[in-house]
Structure formats: C-alpha cells, structure tokens
Design a protein around this motif. Structure first.
Motif, PDB file in Angstrom:
ATOM      1  N   ALA A 581     -29.244  36.050 -23.274  1.00  0.00           N
ATOM      2  CA  ALA A 581     -29.009  37.506 -23.026  1.00  0.00           C
ATOM      3  C   ALA A 581     -29.792  37.622 -22.150  1.00  0.00           C
ATOM      4  O   ALA A 581     -30.938  38.184 -21.559  1.00  0.00           O
ATOM      5  CB  ALA A 581     -29.878  37.423 -24.668  1.00  0.00           C
ATOM      6  N   ASP A 582     -29.527  37.565 -20.907  1.00  0.00           N
ATOM      7  CA  ASP A 582     -30.328  37.996 -19.523  1.00  0.00           C
ATOM      8  C   ASP A 582     -30.241  39.346 -19.295  1.00  0.00           C
ATOM      9  O   ASP A 582     -31.863  39.259 -18.855  1.00  0.00           O
ATOM     10  CB  ASP A 582     -28.618  37.514 -18.989  1.00  0.00           C
ATOM     11  N   LEU A 583     -30.221  40.183 -20.235  1.00  0.00           N
ATOM     12  CA  LEU A 583     -30.412  41.569 -19.808  1.00  0.00           C
ATOM     13  C   LEU A 583     -31.781  41.719 -21.033  1.00  0.00           C
ATOM     14  O   LEU A 583     -32.081  42.934 -20.571  1.00  0.00           O
ATOM     15  CB  LEU A 583     -29.742  42.755 -20.157  1.00  0.00           C
ATOM     16  N   LEU A 609     -42.279  39.896 -12.729  1.00  0.00           N
ATOM     17  CA  LEU A 609     -41.698  41.194 -12.622  1.00  0.00           C
ATOM     18  C   LEU A 609     -40.717  41.796 -11.598  1.00  0.00           C
ATOM     19  O   LEU A 609     -39.881  41.596 -11.448  1.00  0.00           O
ATOM     20  CB  LEU A 609     -42.801  41.905 -11.860  1.00  0.00           C
ATOM     21  N   LEU A 610     -40.595  40.015 -10.827  1.00  0.00           N
ATOM     22  CA  LEU A 610     -39.997  39.587  -9.471  1.00  0.00           C
ATOM     23  C   LEU A 610     -38.339  39.448 -10.394  1.00  0.00           C
ATOM     24  O   LEU A 610     -37.652  39.664  -9.456  1.00  0.00           O
ATOM     25  CB  LEU A 610     -40.345  38.369  -8.869  1.00  0.00           C
ATOM     26  N   GLU A 611     -38.510  38.812 -11.502  1.00  0.00           N
ATOM     27  CA  GLU A 611     -37.398  38.209 -12.285  1.00  0.00           C
ATOM     28  C   GLU A 611     -36.305  38.941 -13.218  1.00  0.00           C
ATOM     29  O   GLU A 611     -35.667  39.526 -13.765  1.00  0.00           O
ATOM     30  CB  GLU A 611     -37.739  37.214 -13.132  1.00  0.00           C
ATOM     31  N   ALA A 612     -38.099  40.118 -13.515  1.00  0.00           N
ATOM     32  CA  ALA A 612     -37.282  41.570 -13.989  1.00  0.00           C
ATOM     33  C   ALA A 612     -36.580  42.429 -13.256  1.00  0.00           C
ATOM     34  O   ALA A 612     -35.672  43.299 -14.111  1.00  0.00           O
ATOM     35  CB  ALA A 612     -38.481  42.640 -15.177  1.00  0.00           C
ATOM     36  N   PHE A 613     -37.007  42.304 -11.681  1.00  0.00           N
ATOM     37  CA  PHE A 613     -35.880  43.022 -10.780  1.00  0.00           C
ATOM     38  C   PHE A 613     -35.038  42.732 -10.126  1.00  0.00           C
ATOM     39  O   PHE A 613     -33.453  42.986 -10.220  1.00  0.00           O
ATOM     40  CB  PHE A 613     -37.083  43.641  -9.909  1.00  0.00           C
ATOM     41  N   GLU A 614     -34.881  41.404  -9.823  1.00  0.00           N
ATOM     42  CA  GLU A 614     -33.393  40.423  -9.738  1.00  0.00           C
ATOM     43  C   GLU A 614     -32.763  40.328 -10.151  1.00  0.00           C
ATOM     44  O   GLU A 614     -31.832  40.425  -9.962  1.00  0.00           O
ATOM     45  CB  GLU A 614     -33.932  39.541  -9.292  1.00  0.00           C
ATOM     46  N   LEU A 615     -33.057  39.534 -11.824  1.00  0.00           N
ATOM     47  CA  LEU A 615     -32.044  39.266 -13.270  1.00  0.00           C
ATOM     48  C   LEU A 615     -30.691  40.504 -12.995  1.00  0.00           C
ATOM     49  O   LEU A 615     -29.637  40.301 -12.826  1.00  0.00           O
ATOM     50  CB  LEU A 615     -32.351  38.910 -13.768  1.00  0.00           C
ATOM     51  N   PRO A 616     -31.001  41.909 -13.316  1.00  0.00           N
ATOM     52  CA  PRO A 616     -30.012  42.628 -13.295  1.00  0.00           C
ATOM     53  C   PRO A 616     -29.468  43.702 -12.048  1.00  0.00           C
ATOM     54  O   PRO A 616     -28.120  43.065 -12.051  1.00  0.00           O
ATOM     55  CB  PRO A 616     -31.091  44.139 -13.211  1.00  0.00           C
ATOM     56  N   ARG A 617     -29.946  42.923 -11.323  1.00  0.00           N
ATOM     57  CA  ARG A 617     -29.283  43.194  -9.546  1.00  0.00           C
ATOM     58  C   ARG A 617     -28.231  41.751  -9.588  1.00  0.00           C
ATOM     59  O   ARG A 617     -26.597  41.598  -9.192  1.00  0.00           O
ATOM     60  CB  ARG A 617     -30.405  43.096  -8.212  1.00  0.00           C
ATOM     61  N   ARG A 618     -28.488  40.717 -10.380  1.00  0.00           N
ATOM     62  CA  ARG A 618     -27.701  39.444 -10.063  1.00  0.00           C
ATOM     63  C   ARG A 618     -26.206  39.912 -10.557  1.00  0.00           C
ATOM     64  O   ARG A 618     -25.428  39.536 -11.030  1.00  0.00           O
ATOM     65  CB  ARG A 618     -28.474  37.749 -10.144  1.00  0.00           C
TER      66      ARG A 618
END
Length: 867
Positions: A581-583, A609-618
């Motif tokens: 569940a990526d989101l 926080l890097l992951e929280a920002f980058e994952l939705p962008r991907r």
C-alpha cells in the motif's frame, strides 16, 4: 559500493569475542552460526580491534583442499627447517614459537577461520596452545558440521566462550544497506532486502551488488535509494553463488519448491498438497529447501528466500505458465477466498495467460483497494469494465475510491456521478469516455495552486455529497491543508459543518479531527475522541489509508506516551509496506518522520520524510500543496538538525515549498533556522515571532509553542518564557509544559530547575533537547554533584563509571573526546553514523552525562576545579 561495514549489528558479539580472547586464563572463543551469517567478517573485525590494542595477530584459514595436509594452513608460519622434524617435535617447536611471539607485553592472538576444515595435526597444535593458555585463540565454525568431533576436545576441555551469530534484525539490515550504498534506503527496499536475505549479510551484500550492477536502484534528489524495477534482479555472480548453496533434492521435491517460489515464498500447505505428493514436500523439507510453520493453517516457505529467485530464474517459461495455472486452480478450487488470496489468484491467472473471470477481477480490485494499492485497484477495475455503461454499483464504488486516492479527482467525480445515477435508477445515463491521461501538474489534487486544489475538493464534495465517504475524505483533506497553515479554527469549523457525531464518520474525517485537536494543543481530547469512535463499516472506509491511526500516533506523542506512539508508527509503516500500500506507506513515513523530528532524531527524520515526499511523486499522487509543503518544511528542519544546511537549502528551494498562498508553519520554522545558520539572526527571530503570533491567533497552540521553543533555542529564552508559559497553561499534556520549563531553565541560571527539566525531557523521550540544555548551561563540574569533591577522589569515581562501558562504547567515547564528529568516528571505525550515535547515547546514560563536553572531561581526566 562500500565494503567495510560488517560490524553493524554485531557490536555485542564482537565485544564478547574480544573479551574472551583477552583473558589470561583459557583465552579461547568460538564464533558459530549458519552459512552466510558473517562468521568470517566478525572474526576479522575482532582481530582488527585486538591488533589496534597492540596484540600481535595471526590469521589462518582452513580449506577443504588442505584438510589432508599436515599443518596445511600453518606451513607459511614454520620457522626455517622445522618441517624436517617429526610431528611431535614440530608440535613442541611451534608451541614455543607461538608462545614467545608477543614482544609488546600482549599475548599473541591466533584467529582460525573455518576451523572445522583443519587437519588433525593443526587441531593438535591448537589444543596444546589452549592447554598452555598463553595464546589467545578465536575460531569460526558452522553451527553443524561433519568434523565437529575433531574439535570437540578443544572447546569442551578448555572452556571456550561460544558466540552464536544470528541473522541481522530488520533495523540492522537497513543500516548495513545504508552503509553499503553510502546513502539511506527507503523502507520498502529495506524490507524487501531483509525478506530476501533473511538477515544474512552474505545475501544482503550480493543482492545489493546485483541490484547496483544491473541499475535496478535509483537515487532520488534527496539521496534516498529505492527500487526502480518490480523485483530485485539476479546477476550472474549471485546466480552462481546461489547455485553453489542450493540443497540437493529429488526432482519432484524441487518441483514443490518451485511452486512455493512462484507463490512469492508463501503458500498454504493444503494448496501445495493438492498439487504435489506429501512425500515430495517432506523430501524438500528434509533437504533444507522448504520450511513448514504454523499449526492450525500450516504455511510453506523457502528456507532461504534467495533460492526462490534462483528457482524462478531456472524454470522455463512454458513450465512456469503451467505452474501458475495450477496454483490459480488450486486457490479457486478451495471455495471462498480471503481477499489477499483472491488478489494472488488473480495474478497467478494472469501469469498463466488465461482470461480472468469478472467476479475474480471485481474481488481482486476490491482486495487491492482495501489493502491500499489504489493504482492496481483502478487497473483491475478498468479490466473488469468499469467504463462500460452497464458497470455494476459495486465496481463503480471501488473505482471511485481508487481514482480519488490515486490522485485523479476528475475521474473520481465522474464515477461518483454515475454511481448516484445508478442508485437513482437512471441506467440510461451514458458512460463517460476514459479521459486522456494528463500530466501530473494538470491534476486538480496534485501539486498545484492552493486555490485550485481547494476548489477541486469543494466541487468533489458537492457531487459526491458532503456526508458520503468520498465527500468526507475531500473535507478531511481540506481540513488537513488548513492545519498545515495553522488555521485550526477554520479546520474544526469545516468538519463541524459535516456532522457532530464522530461515530458515523469514516477514518479520514476522524483522522483529520484527531489531527486538529492535537494542533490545537488538546492531545488528551484527541485520544478521547479515538476511544469513543468505532470505525464505520462502509465500503469506502475499508479502503484504508491510515489517516486516523497515524494522527493517533502523533497525539500519543504529544500526550506523553512516546513509546506507544513510536511503536504504532513502526507497525503501521511495516503493515503498509508488507501490503504494498504505497500511499498508506507515504502517510506512515511522514508520521515516523514527524515523530523523529519532534524527538530530536534528525537522521531518521530525514530518511522518513524524504520517503514521504518522494513516494507520492513516483506514484503520480500528491494531495494539496499545503500538505506537500508541510512535509518539505519538516524535512528541511530535520536536515538542518542533522548538520546538512546545503540539503535544507535545496529542499526549501523546491517550487513545492512556495506554492501555498498562506505561510506553512513548518516551512517558516525551517527558513528561520536556515537564516540563523547563514548569520541572519535578526531575520530568523522575526520570522519565528510572526509564526508564533499567527498560529496563536488561529488557535494552533502546538505550532505556536513549537515556534517559541525554537526561539528559545536561538538564544532569546528570556523573551519566550512568558508567552510559552501562557500557552502551556491553556494546552493539555506534559510535552508543552516541558517545553515551557525548557525556556524558563534557559532563561534562568538556576541549576536545580535546569536539572529537573532535563530529567523530565529525558522521561518524555526528548533526549537531544535535554542534552542541549545541559551542554548550553553547564560544564561537568557545575552540573554534577561531584564538583565539590577533591580532584583525586573525582578521578577515582570517574574511573569507576568508565568501567560500565563496553569496549565499543569506550572506543567511540575516546574518539569523540578527541574532537571527532559522529561522521568522522563512523568512517574511522567502519560503522554507520546511526550506530555511533546509538553507542554514544548508551554511554551518556551509563555515565550520567548529557553532552560531549561532559563525556570528554570524564575520559580525558580534566578534573581541574571549576573557575
């Protein structure tokens, strides 16, 4: 890739080996464990540490080729002419030779890797040396081996200290991956590496080397590594190594293992028994290829998950498709399937090349949506015919949810309109054509102007109905956007318009209410709201994102229950990552990062926080500019706390940080600290004062208190103490009260108040803030009750305290006392920075100190009376 990082996760075991070999009587240690667990690396690290202490060392290795050669591994160490003597004479001369090799006052340490492969004569020499007790001996051997009887007298008769190496824990696996790649990895990659490697350093190293060589890893702008392919690749080197270690078993037993490998290393025993004979399963289990666990519903897994990669690779395409078909038939023949199994059966049917029936597609889409895999759910809904005029209400319902959480509000609105028409019996309404995919910047809920995102959410609420689950989610996102700008009053008013009874509301709206109460400085009310709110059993609500429980984790932290908050965040993240569940994983990564930032763990906060920002962008999903900017602000603040001012400047320079029309509190705080780092202290303080005043007026007591606390840490505590004390009287929970005490103690030189404040902060988990207070205020002589003692007596007491440290803690403490930074210590000792900080914090706790300065005074012996 960096190679020297093998002490990660092994500090205690290496300390045990060093302590055992240092002993004057029977200095003998045996390192054991399963193949691939890192026995040889642990021996090397132990030997390197002993050599740094001045011990002469000798490292030999047993090999299968020299097993029949007398003294085979030791031939290079023979003095000239000794090989011409008989075996008894050689034994005595070599015993005397090793016994007199320590010319520095330290005894020789003999390290023997793979001791189970030594010849009988070499074992006899080791036995003589052990009996004499003048030579330290460290051996490695597998947990089980054929030659164990030959070595048994050595460790039985002379009291060897056994050190059992176990597979690395998940955290240590992630830390080692960070060290090998010289940069942090996102949580999903860390979990996949741990799952496939089983915590064995050998497989971890080879998996990363394979992924790196095959360009399967991508590093985001912020430096976070993530997997760029659906699976980790299998390189030629990894393939050969896996084949060398693949257990031998009959062909039919291997076929059973292949089925488990195709099922992603998890298959019900009853399903496998429907496909192969029980005897073949037993043969594969006896060979060490399969493992069966569980009593009520036994599950079959591969003993070594990397072997699954090999078995899938070696299986011909036609045979693999036939096996997938058999798996799908076995799953569907059992009748009613649980949702995760239904999703797997649908995938197996697709891999087999067969047409998937409509009921399977609808069930799989529902399972994907409920597990948070919304993009997959939308794809399955399209295959099931959601865009057809005769699509069912059930299919439209789940497609609405999937489109909404996939960041496509226009499509969600179209599906919601069709759903309303279907419910009203208007079946003649034409189905809209699937819209042409638009760039991410054109999506209404994606990164865009604040007004546009707000209008899109209002429009969606009107079409779906304000009390519908979809309408509630739109309202919740609007409220969360207002919370990022500190407008708590507006957020609460907005949610109040949509009903007072929380028991009838879904998880997103409940989560937004909890977050609003927490931002208003009312974490205890937030916890009470959670306790009286049973989750509504609506279909849309079961497509979980985790907003309610993630908000609850933050409320727990501000209510003073740090341990439960951290545990809840870790569990939520792990579950989301395990479900794919990526989101939801992005939501939990943001929660973990927020908690780490509040508690002062800036390094972990940066990674999360890097992951929280980058994952939705991907994923192509990013809701509301204020929420995105809030994440960036916290990321920049964490980077500044970790000493990365350049990274913080790059983060704040991103356009997403400036898109909101109203100031976002976390962005303003980060910009203020960046100004302070650049020497613009007046501008930094003015920005923080504005932020504190604005949020105080808007009802965001927590954000106002945070800005005031940052001002106190900038050196204006005397001006901050009064307004922060006023907020602490209005707010709930112990955290803001502790912050108020912090400002008061920094403003007032009273040592007793400062000491009690540090104790309370440590109790709440704010260790770094407590250490900062002590370091800012006092030297060790002022801060400890030993200050009045004579220097000699204080030196004795310090020596007693230092005895509490492990060898690794002492080594790190000594380097820190010499002025090395944590990063420099990590590079020098081939550890990660996180490991160094962890050892340092344990040393602080054992010694009762709170800063590097106090630690240095203890270690260096600078006991001059305080001036």
């Amino acid at each position: 890739m960096r190679e020297r990082c093998w002490a990660i996760g092994r500090s205690e075991e290496i300390d045990q080996v060093v302590q055992a070999v240092r002993k004057r009587s029977t200095p003998l240690a045996v390192i054991t464990g399963r193949p691939g667990v890192g026995r040889s690396r642990a021996l090397e690290e132990s030997l390197r540490f002993l050599a740094s202490e001045g011990h002469p060392t000798l490292h030999i290795c047993g090999t299968s080729t020299l097993t029949q050669v007398p003294f085979g591994p030791l031939l290079r160490e023979f003095p000239p002419g000794i090989e011409e003597n008989s075996v008894p004479v050689i034994l005595q001369k070599m015993r005397r030779h090793f016994g007199t090799s320590g010319l520095t006052g330290r005894h020789l340490v003999l390290a023997v890797d793979d001791a189970h492969l030594l010849d009988a004569e070499s074992v006899a020499l080791l036995t003589l040396l052990a009996a004499e007790g003048k030579t330290g001996i460290a051996l490695t051997m597998p947990s089980t081996c054929d030659q164990e009887e030959l070595l048994a007298p050595l460790w039985k008769d002379y009291g060897a200290h056994w050190v059992e190496l176990h597979p690395l824990a998940a955290g240590a696996t992630a830390e080692m991956a960070h060290a090998l790649l010289e940069g942090p990895v996102d949580g999903a990659l860390a979990m996949e590496l741990h799952r496939l490697s089983g915590g064995l350093p050998l497989w971890l190293r080879e998996l990363l080397r394979s992924a790196h060589d095959e360009n399967a890893l991508t590093r985001a702008d912020g430096g976070l590594w993530h997997l760029a392919t659906p699976r980790l690749p299998l390189s030629t080197r990894l393939l050969k190594l896996a084949r060398m270690r693949l257990p031998h078993c009959p062909p039919r037993a291997r076929q059973a293992a292949e089925l488990v490998a195709l099922a992603d290393n998890h298959l019900m025993l009853s399903w496998l028994q429907a496909l192969v004979d029980t005897e073949d399963i037993a043969h594969a289990e006896a060979a060490g290829l399969l493992r069966i666990s569980g009593s009520e519903e036994p599950v079959v897994t591969l003993h070594d998950p990397v072997m699954g990669m090999l078995l899938r690779h070696d299986l011909p395409l036609v045979a693999a498709r036939e096996a997938y078909g058999r798996l799908a038939d076995a799953a569907t023949s059992t009748g009613l399937l649980a949702e995760p199994d239904l999703l797997r059966a649908a995938r197996w049917q697709q891999e087999a090349g067969g047409k998937r029936p409509l009921d399977m597609l609808v069930g799989a889409a529902a399972a994907a949506a409920r597990s948070g895999r919304h993009h997959l759910a939308l794809d399955l809904a399209h295959e099931a015919g959601v865009d057809a005029a005769d699509a069912s209400s059930e299919l439209l319902h789940l497609a609405t949810a999937a489109a909404f959480w996939s960041g496509d509000p226009q499509r969600a609105k179209d599906y919601a309109l069709r759903l309303q028409q279907a419910d009203q019996g208007d079946v003649e309404a034409p189905a809209p054509q699937p819209p042409t995919p638009a760039p991410l910047t054109d999506a209404s809920l994606a990164i865009s102007a604040s007004a546009r995102a707000e209008n899109a959410l209002v429009d969606l609420t009107q079409h779906a109905g304000p009390t519908s689950p979809l309408g509630e989610s739109a309202v919740a996102l609007r409220a969360l956007s207002h919370l990022e700008t500190g407008d708590v009053s507006l957020a609460l008013h907005l949610m109040k318009q949509h009903g007072e009874d929380e028991r009838q509301q879904g998880e997103t709206l409940v989560g937004a209410r909890i977050a609003a109460l927490c931002a208003a400085g009312r974490p205890l009310d937030a916890l009470a709201l959670d306790e009286r709110t049973p989750r509504r059993d609506a279909d849309f609500d079961r497509y979980r994102i985790g907003l309610d429980t993630s908000s609850l984790a933050l409320a727990l932290c501000y209510a003073g229950d740090r341990e439960r908050a951290v545990e809840l965040a870790r569990t939520g993240y792990a579950r989301a990552a395990d479900d794919g569940a990526d989101l939801s994983r992005a939501v939990w990564a943001h929660t973990e990062g927020h908690l780490s930032l509040v508690l002062g763990d800036h390094e972990n906060a940066v990674h999360s926080l890097l992951e929280a920002f980058e994952l939705p962008r991907r994923l192509g999903t990013a809701f509301c500019p204020e929420i995105v900017a809030g994440c960036l602000g916290r990321l920049a603040r964490a980077q500044l706390g970790a000493g990365d001012a350049e990274g913080a400047a790059r983060t704040l320079a991103r356009p997403e940080a400036s898109w909101p029309t109203s100031p976002v509190a976390s962005v303003e705080i980060a910009r203020a600290w960046l100004s302070a780092v650049e020497g613009e202290h007046q501008a930094a303080q003015e920005r923080l004062w504005r932020t504190a005043a604005f949020n105080r007026a808007a009802g965001a007591l927590l954000l106002s208190a945070t800005a005031l606390l940052e001002l106190a840490r900038m050196g204006v505590a005397s001006q901050v103490a009064a307004p922060l004390a006023e907020i602490s009287r209005l707010a709930q929970g112990p955290v803001i009260r502790a912050w108020s005490c912090t400002a008061a103690s920094l403003a007032d030189p009273d040592s007793e108040q400062r000491s009690s404040c540090a104790v309370e902060l440590n109790r709440l988990g704010f260790h770094r803030l407590a250490a900062d207070i002590e370091e800012t205020a006092h030297t060790l002589d002022q801060a400890t009750p030993d200050a009045e003692l004579p220097a000699k007596e204080r030196a004795c007491r310090a020596a007693q305290l230092l005895q509490r440290l492990t060898q690794r803690e002492w080594e790190i403490g000594r380097l820190v006392s010499e002025g090395f930074s944590s990063a420099a210590v990590a590079a020098r000792l081939h550890l990660s920075r996180r490991t160094v900080e962890s050892h340092l914090q344990r040393a602080y706790h054992k010694l009762g100190v709170h800063s590097r300065r106090e630690l240095a005074v203890l270690i260096t012996g600078d006991y001059a009376p305080a001036s």
